[in-house]
Design a protein around this motif. Structure first.
Motif, PDB file in Angstrom:
ATOM      1  N   LEU A 149       0.849  -1.190   0.000  1.00  0.00           N
ATOM      2  CA  LEU A 149       0.000   0.000   0.000  1.00  0.00           C
ATOM      3  C   LEU A 149       0.889   1.245   0.000  1.00  0.00           C
ATOM      4  CD1 LEU A 149      -2.742  -0.939   2.634  1.00  0.00           C
ATOM      5  CD2 LEU A 149      -3.054  -0.661   0.170  1.00  0.00           C
ATOM      6  N   PRO A 150       0.393   2.376  -0.532  1.00  0.00           N
ATOM      7  CA  PRO A 150       1.183   3.621  -0.497  1.00  0.00           C
ATOM      8  C   PRO A 150       1.563   4.003   0.925  1.00  0.00           C
ATOM      9  CG  PRO A 150      -0.704   3.849  -1.962  1.00  0.00           C
ATOM     10  CD  PRO A 150      -0.896   2.553  -1.228  1.00  0.00           C
ATOM     11  N   ARG A 151       2.720   4.608   1.083  1.00  0.00           N
ATOM     12  CA  ARG A 151       3.170   5.011   2.418  1.00  0.00           C
ATOM     13  C   ARG A 151       2.447   6.249   2.926  1.00  0.00           C
ATOM     14  NH1 ARG A 151       9.771   4.193   2.483  1.00  0.00           N
ATOM     15  NH2 ARG A 151       9.797   2.074   1.633  1.00  0.00           N
ATOM     16  N   ARG A 156      -2.814   6.126   0.646  1.00  0.00           N
ATOM     17  CA  ARG A 156      -3.205   4.824   1.187  1.00  0.00           C
ATOM     18  C   ARG A 156      -4.717   4.759   1.377  1.00  0.00           C
ATOM     19  NH1 ARG A 156       0.273   4.602   5.050  1.00  0.00           N
ATOM     20  NH2 ARG A 156      -1.018   5.611   6.612  1.00  0.00           N
ATOM     21  N   ARG A 159      -6.437   4.306  -2.003  1.00  0.00           N
ATOM     22  CA  ARG A 159      -6.319   2.940  -2.520  1.00  0.00           C
ATOM     23  C   ARG A 159      -7.300   2.018  -1.801  1.00  0.00           C
ATOM     24  NH1 ARG A 159      -1.920  -0.021  -4.216  1.00  0.00           N
ATOM     25  NH2 ARG A 159      -1.282   1.896  -5.273  1.00  0.00           N
ATOM     26  N   GLU A 174       3.884  -5.943   3.331  1.00  0.00           N
ATOM     27  CA  GLU A 174       4.169  -4.776   4.163  1.00  0.00           C
ATOM     28  C   GLU A 174       5.466  -4.977   4.931  1.00  0.00           C
ATOM     29  OE1 GLU A 174       4.467  -1.752   4.542  1.00  0.00           O
ATOM     30  OE2 GLU A 174       2.302  -1.356   4.585  1.00  0.00           O
ATOM     31  N   MET A 182      -0.502   0.045   8.838  1.00  0.00           N
ATOM     32  CA  MET A 182      -1.289  -0.580   7.780  1.00  0.00           C
ATOM     33  C   MET A 182      -2.544  -1.245   8.342  1.00  0.00           C
ATOM     34  SD  MET A 182      -0.611  -4.036   5.747  1.00  0.00           S
ATOM     35  CE  MET A 182      -1.442  -4.490   4.229  1.00  0.00           C
TER      36      MET A 182
END
Length: 288
Positions: A149-151, A156, A159, A174, A182
């Motif tokens: 996932l995007p940081r 995030r 998404r 991750e 997350m």
């Protein structure tokens, strides 16, 4: 004839072989992988140090030229590697673990080879995605791989919003130091009761799979120092309850207002809402 594990012939197009490497247990290295590493003309490796550690553990020696090929030099190295294949070289591509091109370097190389009409094949093997999915205890008949996932929090969240109605089981990667963040994002978006599994150090000595609702997994991450390679598997969105026919009367009337015939509007809404057409039609007439 040139084939995987057989050096190419000058003047004849070679081939690229994507070779899966162990994700933890070196004993999972296939005989074909071992043969390729010892006989291929070129070994393109994501991390040459990890490659040398792997071959040392396997008790073999790389027979060809080793070239570093990773996400930071793909743009400049891809053309050079393709030229070597055109010249007749057999090239094996290995990432740090698992199958190249799957959340690892290799896609640009395959893309370029396909565009150039060069042969690309694969030596299948260990996969963190499939191993985590199989061990999760969640449905395996339909799934999707979402990678990392995007940081950034906003990206995030966007998404995860796209995945809000995803019915398939989802597999993520991750880093251990970001796992708590997350899981909190998953918890807040999908709800505390959504079933999931955290798969850690798969095939290694300290392999661990934690299963439960996101609420419990988040609590576990908050109270434990998590280390190692992480895959997170999340159950798909549950099927929505169809509700009562009268709940969808407004939707039918909205379509009718746009000029759609009542019968067609009822059919369309009933199919989408998973309710009886006859009951919905009666509800619409009763509301008039």
């Amino acid at each position: 004839m040139t084939g995987p594990g057989t050096p190419g012939s000058e003047g004849q197009p070679g081939r690229i072989v994507l070779a899966a490497t162990p994700i933890g247990n070196v004993g999972d290295a296939s005989p074909r992988l071992i043969e390729l590493l010892t006989t291929a003309d070129i070994v393109a490796a994501e991390d040459t140090r990890r490659l040398h550690r792997l071959v040392q553990n396997l008790g073999i020696t790389v027979g060809g030229r080793v070239i570093s090929y990773h996400e930071h030099n793909e743009d400049t190295k891809t053309a050079e590697l393709l030229d070597l294949v055109r010249a007749g070289k057999t090239m094996v591509m290995v990432s740090d673990a698992g199958m190249p091109a799957v959340s690892d370097p290799g896609f640009r190389l395959v893309e370029g080879a396909v565009a150039a009409g060069l042969t690309v094949t694969a030596v299948p093997g260990p996969s963190a995605v499939l191993t985590a999915l199989a061990l999760s205890g969640l449905p395996t008949d339909r799934f999707c791989f979402e990678g990392f996932l995007p940081r950034k929090a906003g990206e995030r969240a966007s998404r995860l919003a796209e995945l809000d109605t995803e019915r398939r089981t989802m597999v993520f990667f991750e880093a251990p130091h970001r796992l708590e963040v997350m899981l909190r994002a998953l918890h807040d978006r999908f709800g505390p009761a959504r079933p999931a599994a955290v798969c850690r150090e798969l095939t290694k000595t300290y392999e661990e799979v934690i299963r439960g609702p996101l609420r419990e997994l988040l609590e576990w991450a908050e109270t434990n120092e998590v280390r190692g390679e992480i895959a997170v598997v999340v159950g798909g969105a549950p099927e929505k309850e169809p509700g009562k026919p009268e709940d969808h009367v407004a939707a039918v009337n909205g379509l009718v207002a746009k000029g759609i015939r009542l019968k067609d509007a009822v059919a369309a809404v009933a199919e989408d809402a998973k309710v009886s057409k006859r009951e919905l039609y009666s509800a619409v007439l009763a509301a008039r």
